[in-house]
Design an enzyme around this catalytic site. Structure first.
Site: not given
Lengths: 320, 320
Positions: A159, A187
């Site tokens: 990310d 996540h």
């Protein structure tokens, strides 16, 4: 060559491991002068798929490769391990509820945590990549109290890298010109990219980002967009992010990066102690150091949402 | 960061490229301080498959990535290219004769050779990986007389690495302890591994290899064994070998390695001038230097066989 370190990989026949293993053995993570004792931990160590991967490892004649072993024996794998990368997790199958997925993976990571606790070095460094990565790492940590708590991490570097990638595209620059981005939370699509410290060629540029909401949404939904395009999930970029995480852990980094860690006692971003949460970090002498960087008030609601999701996952996984 | 070099990859959505691209962009080939202008040359640059790969490249936030482009325009791709890696080739389809395969690929490499000749820098460095790699490289070279002849190479590093890998297994040592192995000839099952110079920890060990014929056979048939095991061809090890080839070309190597090059005028191993043949090489200042190493007389028949095969491929490909 330097004395070998023992690196354990779970899920070695999966696509992410296939993208990660060869770069790792080429010396791109621990250095070209470091020997590696590779252990591939797999429920079917004799599967022809894994044997094929193992043959290809031999075929690369990696100067860093000191030994390689395929095994289903967790005790054998984890004893004396220096680094453990857990790619393996049960993927969500057709008709499977999120709760079923959490419970199945709970069993895997509970078991691995117990064995790590029993035979692992307290200093072993663990990265969980298999999803739901943060909660899998939480379960692992809860079952491995002997292991240094902040050595059990989950991957949020993908990310993080996606955030830099999107800003580099936005400003039409090389990713090397972007710094001080990080992501907070789980996540998942509740994850919160944070841009208010971002530097473009060492200069503040937050005010120039006109489209924070859209960029954040692109980052959050990137995984599914890749699946749409490729017809397969993002193996190579997840692999590279895992290697970035391990390289920074091994060699340290003065740059702000993102790492999911058990939240510390000190109240940072109001995260309950122990939840495995992505924080802005540097890495010094092999230890992640959380940077308590201020964030805009308007992100508070989003952060509460990602905290709530992690609490919910934890409760679902604990429910028998 | 150092000024960018322009690297062209053909066949970028294939499995080998997917295994190679990300390591290449991580700085593992040209150095972590070298910017890369990446060009992905593909007949369908807008395919969702390739767009997915391109998205994942963005998602890695590679500090080395200076620019990235997907195109089907060979003129655009090859102009100003510094390095070209040709993974793309037509694979052998069901019912396709070997001659059909050679002719189809002849068209591809003839066309690419002509464009390279027209717009390429004379110094551009080309590696052909797509099979039949040696004859594809031969066709390319014949159509690109303006390009420095010994800068058009084909991959024999995979066979080379496999040879080291097999000897490392045989002696149960790390691959770093094996040196001075090389392979001669075509990248096919006529290829000739040569062991009479081999060093184990800097000591001659040829006499200790009791099983040269079997080991050679294992190396020659390794590709099909991998397909049997994995159900897919050897992508990661072919990718790593390609990167090893390019890294040694860029940075040089004092170690004996194997590289397929157009055979020089000087009569080496009786190879007719121009045939693209795997020789033992070092690499100095960006140039492959063939090492005329003596070989046992008993290999002469095998070497004639691999030469004959290359001549036959050349004739088949030339036949319209």
């Amino acid at each position: 060559m330097k004395y070998p370190i023992r690196v354990v990989i779970s899920g070695p026949s999966g696509n992410i491991a296939y993208s990660a293993l060869f770069s790792l053995l080429s010396g791109d993570v621990f250095g070209k002068d470091r020997l590696i004792d590779l252990v591939m931990l797999c429920s079917c160590p004799n599967s022809s798929q894994l044997q094929g991967v193992d043959m290809e490892i031999v075929d690369c004649a990696f100067p860093c490769l000191s030994s390689h072993l395929c095994t289903s024996d967790q005790h054998l794998a984890f004893a004396n391990a220096d680094y453990v990368i857990l790619f393996g997790a049960l993927p969500r199958g057709p008709g499977m509820e999120r709760k079923d997925l959490l419970l199945k993976n709970k069993d895997i990571f509970e078991q691995q945590g117990k064995v790590l606790n029993e035979v692992g070095k307290p200093s072993v460094r663990v990265l969980v990549v298999g999803n739901p990565a943060n909660t899998n790492a939480y379960i692992l940590q809860q079952n491995a109290p002997n292991i240094q708590k902040n050595h059990i991490t989950a991957l949020s570097r993908l990310d993080h890298n996606r955030s830099i990638g999107q800003l580099a595209q936005y400003f039409n620059v090389s990713p090397s010109e972007i710094q001080n981005v990080f992501v907070l939370g789980n996540h998942s699509n509740t994850m919160v990219p944070v841009f208010n410290h971002v530097l473009l060629n060492n200069k503040q540029c937050y005010d120039e980002i006109k489209d924070v909401t859209n960029i954040s949404q692109t980052i959050r939904t990137r995984g599914s967009k890749i699946i749409e395009a490729r017809g397969q999930s993002s193996a190579a970029s997840a692999a590279q992010a895992s290697l970035d995480h391990m390289r920074d852990w091994h060699f340290g980094t003065e740059k702000i990066t993102s790492c999911s860690l058990p939240a510390p006692k000190e109240n940072i971003y109001e995260v309950p102690e122990g939840l495995v949460f992505s924080f802005p970090c540097k890495c010094v002498d092999g230890e992640w150091v959380i940077q308590d960087m201020d964030i805009p008030d308007e992100l508070n609601t989003q952060i509460q949402k990602t905290i709530d999701e992690l609490i919910e996952e934890k409760i679902l996984a604990q429910h028998e």
